[in-house]
Design an enzyme around this catalytic site. Structure first.
Site, PDB file in Angstrom:
ATOM      1  CD  GLN A  84      44.681  42.268  37.357  1.00  0.00           C
ATOM      2  OE1 GLN A  84      45.551  42.732  36.632  1.00  0.00           O
ATOM      3  NE2 GLN A  84      44.723  42.415  38.650  1.00  0.00           N
ATOM      4  CD  GLU A 109      33.265  36.307  20.202  1.00  0.00           C
ATOM      5  OE1 GLU A 109      32.511  36.266  19.194  1.00  0.00           O
ATOM      6  OE2 GLU A 109      34.175  37.125  20.303  1.00  0.00           O
ATOM      7  CD  GLU A 112      43.950  39.401  49.690  1.00  0.00           C
ATOM      8  OE1 GLU A 112      43.126  40.223  49.289  1.00  0.00           O
ATOM      9  OE2 GLU A 112      43.735  38.612  50.613  1.00  0.00           O
ATOM     10  CG  HIS A 132      34.041  32.142  24.871  1.00  0.00           C
ATOM     11  ND1 HIS A 132      34.684  33.358  24.877  1.00  0.00           N
ATOM     12  CD2 HIS A 132      32.723  32.438  24.954  1.00  0.00           C
ATOM     13  CE1 HIS A 132      33.803  34.334  24.966  1.00  0.00           C
ATOM     14  NE2 HIS A 132      32.602  33.805  25.001  1.00  0.00           N
ATOM     15  CD  GLU A 133      35.368  24.984  21.788  1.00  0.00           C
ATOM     16  OE1 GLU A 133      34.255  25.399  22.146  1.00  0.00           O
ATOM     17  OE2 GLU A 133      35.536  23.868  21.293  1.00  0.00           O
ATOM     18  CB  ALA A 134      40.119  29.916  20.146  1.00  0.00           C
ATOM     19  NE  ARG A 154      38.503  44.057  26.820  1.00  0.00           N
ATOM     20  CZ  ARG A 154      39.690  43.532  26.559  1.00  0.00           C
ATOM     21  NH1 ARG A 154      40.322  42.856  27.494  1.00  0.00           N
ATOM     22  NH2 ARG A 154      40.254  43.665  25.374  1.00  0.00           N
ATOM     23  CD1 TRP A 189      43.107  31.371  29.354  1.00  0.00           C
ATOM     24  CD2 TRP A 189      44.320  30.773  27.570  1.00  0.00           C
ATOM     25  NE1 TRP A 189      42.678  32.101  28.277  1.00  0.00           N
ATOM     26  CE2 TRP A 189      43.397  31.758  27.175  1.00  0.00           C
ATOM     27  CE3 TRP A 189      45.187  30.249  26.604  1.00  0.00           C
ATOM     28  CZ2 TRP A 189      43.312  32.230  25.860  1.00  0.00           C
ATOM     29  CZ3 TRP A 189      45.102  30.711  25.299  1.00  0.00           C
ATOM     30  CH2 TRP A 189      44.175  31.685  24.940  1.00  0.00           C
ATOM     31  CG  HIS A 238      26.814  38.804  31.187  1.00  0.00           C
ATOM     32  ND1 HIS A 238      25.579  38.662  30.605  1.00  0.00           N
ATOM     33  CD2 HIS A 238      26.674  38.444  32.471  1.00  0.00           C
ATOM     34  CE1 HIS A 238      24.726  38.220  31.517  1.00  0.00           C
ATOM     35  NE2 HIS A 238      25.363  38.084  32.656  1.00  0.00           N
ATOM     36  NE  ARG A 275      30.975  40.018  18.187  1.00  0.00           N
ATOM     37  CZ  ARG A 275      31.168  39.997  19.502  1.00  0.00           C
ATOM     38  NH1 ARG A 275      30.150  40.148  20.327  1.00  0.00           N
ATOM     39  NH2 ARG A 275      32.379  39.849  19.980  1.00  0.00           N
ATOM     40  CE1 TYR A 288      28.523  31.886  25.035  1.00  0.00           C
ATOM     41  CE2 TYR A 288      29.263  33.699  23.651  1.00  0.00           C
ATOM     42  CZ  TYR A 288      29.211  33.079  24.881  1.00  0.00           C
ATOM     43  OH  TYR A 288      29.856  33.632  25.965  1.00  0.00           O
ATOM     44  CD  GLN A 342      25.427  39.365  22.203  1.00  0.00           C
ATOM     45  OE1 GLN A 342      25.625  38.778  23.255  1.00  0.00           O
ATOM     46  NE2 GLN A 342      26.397  39.702  21.376  1.00  0.00           N
TER      47      GLN A 342
HETATM   48  P1  NAP Z   1      52.205  36.519  44.746  1.00  0.00           P
HETATM   49  O1  NAP Z   1      51.181  36.334  43.714  1.00  0.00           O
HETATM   50  O2  NAP Z   1      51.812  36.538  46.176  1.00  0.00           O
HETATM   51  O3  NAP Z   1      53.302  35.412  44.510  1.00  0.00           O
HETATM   52  C1  NAP Z   1      54.469  35.309  45.247  1.00  0.00           C
HETATM   53  C2  NAP Z   1      54.892  33.857  45.246  1.00  0.00           C
HETATM   54  O4  NAP Z   1      56.081  33.736  45.969  1.00  0.00           O
HETATM   55  C3  NAP Z   1      53.849  33.022  45.920  1.00  0.00           C
HETATM   56  O5  NAP Z   1      53.054  32.420  44.929  1.00  0.00           O
HETATM   57  C4  NAP Z   1      54.647  32.056  46.784  1.00  0.00           C
HETATM   58  O6  NAP Z   1      54.529  30.787  46.165  1.00  0.00           O
HETATM   59  C5  NAP Z   1      56.078  32.564  46.733  1.00  0.00           C
HETATM   60  N1  NAP Z   1      56.559  32.903  48.077  1.00  0.00           N
HETATM   61  C6  NAP Z   1      55.949  33.660  49.014  1.00  0.00           C
HETATM   62  N2  NAP Z   1      56.691  33.733  50.125  1.00  0.00           N
HETATM   63  C7  NAP Z   1      57.798  33.005  49.901  1.00  0.00           C
HETATM   64  C8  NAP Z   1      58.943  32.689  50.675  1.00  0.00           C
HETATM   65  N3  NAP Z   1      59.103  33.136  51.913  1.00  0.00           N
HETATM   66  N4  NAP Z   1      59.882  31.904  50.126  1.00  0.00           N
HETATM   67  C9  NAP Z   1      59.743  31.446  48.875  1.00  0.00           C
HETATM   68  N5  NAP Z   1      58.670  31.705  48.097  1.00  0.00           N
HETATM   69  C10 NAP Z   1      57.713  32.481  48.603  1.00  0.00           C
HETATM   70  O7  NAP Z   1      52.991  37.867  44.512  1.00  0.00           O
HETATM   71  P2  NAP Z   1      53.527  38.501  43.164  1.00  0.00           P
HETATM   72  O8  NAP Z   1      53.928  37.491  42.162  1.00  0.00           O
HETATM   73  O9  NAP Z   1      54.585  39.444  43.636  1.00  0.00           O
HETATM   74  O10 NAP Z   1      52.309  39.297  42.606  1.00  0.00           O
HETATM   75  C11 NAP Z   1      51.734  40.329  43.364  1.00  0.00           C
HETATM   76  C12 NAP Z   1      50.391  40.721  42.809  1.00  0.00           C
HETATM   77  O11 NAP Z   1      50.583  41.336  41.580  1.00  0.00           O
HETATM   78  C13 NAP Z   1      49.439  39.569  42.577  1.00  0.00           C
HETATM   79  O12 NAP Z   1      48.522  39.473  43.640  1.00  0.00           O
HETATM   80  C14 NAP Z   1      48.734  39.931  41.310  1.00  0.00           C
HETATM   81  O13 NAP Z   1      47.450  40.459  41.607  1.00  0.00           O
HETATM   82  C15 NAP Z   1      49.536  41.045  40.711  1.00  0.00           C
HETATM   83  N6  NAP Z   1      50.059  40.672  39.392  1.00  0.00           N
HETATM   84  C16 NAP Z   1      49.342  39.878  38.553  1.00  0.00           C
HETATM   85  C17 NAP Z   1      49.856  39.545  37.335  1.00  0.00           C
HETATM   86  C18 NAP Z   1      49.096  38.685  36.375  1.00  0.00           C
HETATM   87  O14 NAP Z   1      48.029  38.160  36.695  1.00  0.00           O
HETATM   88  N7  NAP Z   1      49.596  38.466  35.189  1.00  0.00           N
HETATM   89  C19 NAP Z   1      51.092  39.989  36.962  1.00  0.00           C
HETATM   90  C20 NAP Z   1      51.812  40.772  37.852  1.00  0.00           C
HETATM   91  C21 NAP Z   1      51.290  41.088  39.065  1.00  0.00           C
HETATM   92  P3  NAP Z   1      55.037  29.428  46.879  1.00  0.00           P
HETATM   93  O15 NAP Z   1      54.810  29.632  48.344  1.00  0.00           O
HETATM   94  O16 NAP Z   1      54.224  28.320  46.308  1.00  0.00           O
HETATM   95  O17 NAP Z   1      56.426  29.316  46.481  1.00  0.00           O
HETATM   96 FE1  SF4 Z   2      39.851  47.119  30.632  1.00  0.00          FE
HETATM   97 FE2  SF4 Z   2      41.051  45.955  32.737  1.00  0.00          FE
HETATM   98 FE3  SF4 Z   2      39.084  47.743  33.045  1.00  0.00          FE
HETATM   99 FE4  SF4 Z   2      38.512  45.327  32.092  1.00  0.00          FE
HETATM  100  S1  SF4 Z   2      39.317  45.786  34.111  1.00  0.00           S
HETATM  101  S2  SF4 Z   2      37.751  47.261  31.323  1.00  0.00           S
HETATM  102  S3  SF4 Z   2      40.297  44.972  30.836  1.00  0.00           S
HETATM  103  S4  SF4 Z   2      41.109  48.110  32.198  1.00  0.00           S
END
Ligand code: NAP
Ligand code: SF4
Length: 670
Positions: free
Chosen positions: A340, A165, A653, A253-255, A312, A576, A27, A215, A167, A101
């Site tokens: 993402q 899945e 961000e 989906h709930e797995a 994807r 999760w 979708h 499917r 459904y 589908q």
């Molecule tokens: P983030 O998501 O902004 O997290 C940083 C964390 O640090 C915040 O949640 C905050 O939580 C804490 N923080 C901020 N300022 C602070 C301070 N002055 N003192 C103490 N704690 C502080 O940044 P990130 O972890 O560096 O990730 C950056 C970006 O990378 C994300 O936006 C994401 O899109 C991406 N990313 C995603 C994934 C994923 O989804 N698996 C993995 C890697 C990167 P508190 O204030 O609650 O402590």
């Molecule tokens: Fe693949 Fe990530 Fe693009 Fe989705 S957003 S199609 S998972 S690379």
């Protein structure tokens, strides 16, 4: 020929598919709404032009009860036939083939009219479904058949009946969701009556010369899921009832087992389809985490299946098949399974796109035309924002120089790729490296560019994609030798002791915790199956086993200042998994932390008002980033036309999806 199995035709009797590639159902958010489905048509037409053998639309409900959400796509009347004609015509104009589908959401319907075999609420939706009456069951089968007939009328080459899945059809098959005592519940024979009768009714409605894919949920990954013998029996019964192809479904989906996210090994579930080979006579399609031609070819050559399904990877690169056929696989923009920009968007009611290909699902909205006046452009910083910008601009004919202070391209992706299970991030760097070559970008690595290098009239435009640096905290003891930044750990390989506290539980805090916990990580798919409790011997129901996690040698504590569960802002469809992984690793998670100081005794803090000292060897700071944008004002002051993108523009961000899209946009517009 490098991929003889993948590129060989498949004869279905009344029709021959040109290759063994099925673009699986997904979708994308272009299916819903009023008016002609022109954007959906353009999206599929682009993929048909890229040479996919057969495509399948996202799930279309056979009636209102089967909606995924209020007013979502449906095929039950002549107006909807007219809407879909725009899709089938666009695909056929490109020489492609497409099946629709038919998906009845059952208890996964996110609306108050949902219905299911029994009135048992699902753990992933707030609405309790009503139980279908026996008459309701019959009329649902009729609705499937009528929907298939209308799909044929709309010009589709086939339909896929969504039986996996979790459904509606799946809900009939398993006692987990089917507690009926009439002829549609109880014995397995009764529980599979619904799918078998549905396939039979659909075949009758569309006649023999129409593709009917079923499917089949081959591995439910839930308690009370099907046994392997039951899966085989259902496969045989749907074949008898008139299916022309059986596609593989993995996991409800709930797995609570990851089935498509980055950490799932490439081709990690083709063994399931292989088990069914020889048990049915019709072609079998395998699926899940196949993203490059070598994995697809290996699955087919090894006899796992007759076709491969990918969804994807076609968002990431519509020319995937063409590039494989021309042995230009190093030019494939590979899906990194991050979810993402595709699934996470859909679950937030936004249109899908792709993190590595922001043009996906916006085919009618981007205009990337060759330039009439070639300009000299400097791009500063070869992270993904800079790479996307430089290659898009140079691809249009601009003269682009890309400067990078480090010795190689990739920026933050060079850290991400070191996280266990994120090895596929390498593909993005490989893709851009090749694009730099193909588009003729002049790359200057190991060069920290100065204002004078940029402002002396050498360039008409400067784009700053200088990225971010980790935020340094103002905390007593922050310069203590035990304190490390996440980049020292992930990028520079700093030595980390046996007891660690991590400050900051965003995406990078979680990634760092996983990195430090995975002392025993291996890329062996068998370890993934063991860790997540997938029983490859399929001894019991649903293919589940007791998970066996190798405990890390480190004691890890992850801290955040906020109240509430850690990782609440991680991706909707992957958060999760990260939370579950850290739980399995016994990582301690602390919220409501106030950090006081760091000294030889460790990290001093209060947790929900209570003073504590975490006796640790290292404190790793993962508290976000700050932008590197110090060149912007000086350049503008010297009259240089300067733009800023990615983390350099907005660190709060920091996000690869936004960075790549911003780079592509400016590269397309400049
Ligand atoms: P983030 O998501 O902004 O997290 C940083 C964390 O640090 C915040 O949640 C905050 O939580 C804490 N923080 C901020 N300022 C602070 C301070 N002055 N003192 C103490 N704690 C502080 O940044 P990130 O972890 O560096 O990730 C950056 C970006 O990378 C994300 O936006 C994401 O899109 C991406 N990313 C995603 C994934 C994923 O989804 N698996 C993995 C890697 C990167 P508190 O204030 O609650 O402590
Ligand atoms: Fe693949 Fe990530 Fe693009 Fe989705 S957003 S199609 S998972 S690379």
């Amino acid at each position: 020929m490098k991929y003889p199995h993948l590129l060989s035709p498949l004869d279905l009797g009344h029709v021959e598919l040109p290759n063994r590639v099925l673009m699986g159902s997904m979708h994308v958010g272009l299916e819903d709404g009023v008016g002609p489905l022109k954007k959906l048509g353009a999206y599929f037409a682009r993929r048909a032009a890229g040479g996919v053998g057969l495509m399948v639309t996202g799930g279309i409900a056979p009636n209102r009860t089967g909606w995924l959400k209020p007013f979502s796509s449906k095929m039950s009347n002549r107006y909807e036939v007219w809407q879909h004609k725009y899709v089938t015509d666009a695909v056929h104009d490109e020489g492609g083939r497409i099946a629709m589908q038919i998906l009845h959401a059952g208890r996964y319907g996110y609306h108050p009219f949902s219905a299911a075999p029994s009135n048992i609420k699902s753990p992933i939706t707030p609405f309790k479904p009503r139980a279908l009456s026996a008459r309701g069951v019959r009329s649902t089968i009729k609705a499937f058949a009528e929907s298939a007939r209308l799909a044929k009328q709309a010009g589709y080459d086939g339909v896929e009946i969504m039986g996996s899945e979790g459904y509606l059809i799946n809900q009939f098959i398993c006692t987990h969701t089917n507690r009926r005592t009439d002829q549609w519940g109880g014995s397995y024979e009764n529980r599979i009556r619904f799918p078998v009768e549905t396939v039979r009714a659909v075949r009758e409605a569309v006649g023999p010369e129409f593709i009917v894919i079923y499917r089949l949920s081959m591995l439910d990954l839930i308690e009370e899921g099907s046994t392997w013998d039951e899966v085989v029996e259902l496969g045989q019964r749907v074949e008898e009832a008139g299916a022309s192809i059986i596609n593989t479904g993995i996991g409800w989906h709930e797995a609570r087992v990851p089935t498509i996210a980055t950490m799932v090994p490439n081709g990690g579930f083709t063994w399931v389809t292989r088990r069914l080979k020889g048990q049915v006579g019709i072609p079998l399609v395998t699926s899940n985490r196949i993203n490059m031609p070598d994995t697809a070819e290996a699955a087919l050559a090894g006899g796992d299946a007759d076709m491969v399904s990918m969804a994807r990877p076609f968002l990431a690169d519509p020319d995937w098949v063409l590039k494989a056929a021309q042995e230009r696989e190093d030019e494939i923009n590979t899906c990194i399974a991050c979810n993402q920009a595709c699934l996470d968007h859909i679950f937030k009611n936004q249109r899908a796109t792709c993190l590595v290909n922001p043009f996906a699902c916006h085919e009618t909205e981007w205009d990337v035309h060759p330039v009439s006046a070639r300009r000299r452009i400097a791009v500063v910083g070869a992270g993904v924002a800079g790479l996307s910008c430089a290659t898009t601009a140079a691809g249009r004919g601009h003269d682009v120089t890309l400067f990078e202070a480090a010795d190689d391209i990739g920026g933050q992706f060079n850290m991400a790729r070191r996280i266990p299970g994120k090895g596929d991030f390498d593909h993005t760097i490989r893709y851009y490296r090749k694009q730099l070559e193909l588009t003729g970008v002049t790359l200057k690595v190991g060069k920290r560019v100065t204002i004078d290098d940029l402002a002396g009239g050498q360039f008409d435009e400067v784009i700053l994609s200088t990225g971010v640096v980790p935020r340094k905290l103002k905390l007593p003891g922050i310069d203590h030798p035990m304190v490390l930044s996440y980049s020292q750990v992930l990028r520079d390989g700093a030595k980390v002791g046996a007891r660690v506290a991590i400050i900051g539980a965003g995406g990078i805090g979680f990634d760092t915790a996983e990195f430090l916990a995975h002392d025993h990580h291996s890329d062996d798919p068998a370890d993934f199956m063991r860790e997540w409790g997938i029983d490859t011997s399929y001894a019991g129901r649903g293919g589940l086993a007791e998970p066996e996690m190798k405990k890390p040698d480190r004691e890890i504590t992850l801290c955040q200042r906020k109240e509430g569960k850690l990782g609440a802002r991680l991706g909707k469809t992957t958060g999760w998994i990260h939370r579950a992984a850290l739980k399995k690793f016994e990582v301690t998670m602390l919220s409501q932390c106030q950090y006081e100081k760091i000294d030889d005794d460790g990290l001093h803090l209060t947790v929900a008002g209570e003073k504590r000292v975490l006796a640790v060897d290292n404190v790793v700071i993962c508290a976000g980033q700050v932008s590197v944008n110090d060149m912007l004002e000086p350049l503008r002051a010297r009259g240089v036309s300067t733009h800023i993108i990615g983390g350099a523009e907005l660190a709060a961000e920091l996000d690869a999806k936004r960075a790549i899209a911003a780079g592509a946009r400016i590269g397309a517009e400049i």
